[in-house]
Design an enzyme around this catalytic site. Sequence first.
Site, short mmCIF file in Angstrom:
data_model
loop_
_atom_site.label_atom_id
_atom_site.label_comp_id
_atom_site.label_asym_id
_atom_site.label_seq_id
_atom_site.Cartn_x
_atom_site.Cartn_y
_atom_site.Cartn_z
CD GLU A 94 36.91 30.82 35.07
OE1 GLU A 94 37.46 30.13 35.95
OE2 GLU A 94 36.01 31.64 35.31
CB CYS A 107 36.05 39.81 32.30
SG CYS A 107 37.14 39.50 33.69
CB CYS A 114 46.85 34.53 40.17
SG CYS A 114 47.24 36.19 40.79
CB CYS A 118 43.68 37.81 46.79
SG CYS A 118 44.66 39.17 46.14
CB CYS A 121 41.12 35.41 44.57
SG CYS A 121 41.17 35.31 42.78
N GLY A 161 44.84 36.24 37.17
CA GLY A 161 46.17 36.80 37.00
C GLY A 161 46.28 38.24 37.44
CD GLU A 162 48.41 42.57 39.68
OE1 GLU A 162 47.31 42.44 40.25
OE2 GLU A 162 48.77 43.62 39.13
CB SER A 193 41.52 45.06 37.77
OG SER A 193 41.30 44.89 39.15
CB SER A 216 42.04 44.76 44.12
OG SER A 216 41.60 44.40 42.84
CG LEU A 217 41.10 50.31 48.87
CD1 LEU A 217 42.58 50.63 48.83
CD2 LEU A 217 40.28 51.59 48.68
CG HIS A 218 39.64 43.85 48.06
ND1 HIS A 218 38.52 44.18 47.32
CD2 HIS A 218 40.42 43.12 47.21
CE1 HIS A 218 38.62 43.67 46.11
NE2 HIS A 218 39.76 43.03 46.01
CG ASN A 292 31.02 34.55 43.85
OD1 ASN A 292 30.63 33.49 44.33
ND2 ASN A 292 30.63 34.99 42.69
CB CYS A 335 37.58 35.49 39.36
SG CYS A 335 36.82 37.00 39.80
N1 SAH Z 1 44.83 40.71 39.96
C1 SAH Z 1 43.92 41.77 39.63
C2 SAH Z 1 42.75 41.35 38.75
C3 SAH Z 1 42.03 40.09 39.05
S1 SAH Z 1 40.59 39.91 39.96
C4 SAH Z 1 43.41 42.42 40.89
O1 SAH Z 1 43.70 41.94 41.97
O2 SAH Z 1 42.76 43.47 40.79
C5 SAH Z 1 39.39 41.14 39.67
C6 SAH Z 1 38.72 41.58 40.96
O3 SAH Z 1 37.89 40.55 41.54
C7 SAH Z 1 39.71 41.98 42.05
O4 SAH Z 1 39.26 43.13 42.70
C8 SAH Z 1 39.64 40.78 42.98
O5 SAH Z 1 40.11 41.10 44.25
C9 SAH Z 1 38.18 40.43 42.93
N2 SAH Z 1 37.83 39.07 43.37
C10 SAH Z 1 38.50 37.92 43.16
N3 SAH Z 1 37.87 36.87 43.71
C11 SAH Z 1 36.75 37.37 44.27
C12 SAH Z 1 35.67 36.79 45.00
N4 SAH Z 1 35.63 35.49 45.26
N5 SAH Z 1 34.68 37.61 45.44
C13 SAH Z 1 34.72 38.93 45.16
N6 SAH Z 1 35.70 39.54 44.49
C14 SAH Z 1 36.71 38.77 44.04
#
Ligand code: SAH
Length: 356
Positions: A94, A107, A114, A118, A121, A161-162, A193, A216-218, A292, A335
């Site tokens: 995608e 993007c 991946c 996470c 995701c 992907g990472e 990212s 991606s801190l979260h 999401n 995503c």
């Molecule tokens: N692997 C990389 C890039 C991919 S995702 C990373 O982890 O940064 C890009 C961003 O979208 C990341 O911050 C990821 O954590 C976030 N993300 C993925 N799925 C999501 C979802 N369902 N809701 C909100 N953010 C999401």
Amino acid sequence: MEEKTDIKSLTLEELKSCFKEQGIQGFRAKQIFQWLHEKLADSFEDMTNLSRELRCRLAEDYEMITLRIADVKVSGIDGTRKYLFRLPDGHVIESVLMKYKHGNSVCVSSQAGCRMGCRFCASTLDGLARNLRPSEILEQVYEIQKDTKERVSNVVIMGSGEPFDNYDNVVRFIRLLSHEKGLNISQRNITVSTCGIVPGIEKLAEEGLSVTLALSLHAPNDEIRKTLMPVARRYALADVLKACDTYFQKTGRRLTFEYSLVKGVNDNLSEAAALAALIKHHRAHVNLIPVNPIKERDYIQSDDRAIEVFKHYLEQQGINVTVRREMGRDIGGACGQLRKRYMEKGGMTDGSICTD
Ligand code: SAH
């Protein structure tokens, strides 16, 4: 049979030395590089200022990677376009085009699937299928620019992907994308990212690139972060942030911290306070992303009120923050969801070849 060289993944210098070995005139390398990366040729046949003989010779020795559009969804709300591309071996990936006042942003995915796991995701639900080659990452941008006939000015490596799990190909992609004889997209307009792979961050700091790094801190601490991101068990937050500091010191580029807000998990005021304390001295930008929801997990989005309070608190602490509402909400969700749905419909399952 010997495998053909993937010509779109070669740097100009590599192309020159390949041609030298083959006895092809040196100036041809630049000409062909421009056909590939600036004029976005689809085939050697398109390279009209080359002799037929040379075009045939190139086609014999080199492979021209192109992606086919398997599906496009266009948002009626904001013009966002979600593309599903088919790779030469049948895998699908995608990419998303977002239209902003300051230009078009794409993007891109760096891997098919991946393996980071996470929890929220969709891209990681079926694991990693394979790494993408530099040409396959580039092609996402090239095909979108050709499809829309509009210049792409920003690229974010935030699709499936990472990036640091496919480090060499991603760095090569960045160099080719920003090459002056290619699309010449400024490195300042490219964002990588990562979920927080410390050696990858440290290595990128030494590349001499000026791309933006997004982390991606979260979560404001390891304890919560571990519940959302398995990678947090491998790298402690303190070490990840130290690597981010190094990145800033070496490149002078301010970082972005991404923070997906999940109701009841990381979105209350004490978490905002812990986050502010953690990142205050970093002078980074914070992107709050209301999570999401994906059907395979029971995470839900924070309420609008909670998001507002969280944002307001960070602002009061002098932190630069935006809430990133998902663009193209009407077309395919988070995503990796478009790809996942496509695979579930039988368009493709990982590891097999598409036969339609
Ligand atoms: N692997 C990389 C890039 C991919 S995702 C990373 O982890 O940064 C890009 C961003 O979208 C990341 O911050 C990821 O954590 C976030 N993300 C993925 N799925 C999501 C979802 N369902 N809701 C909100 N953010 C999401």
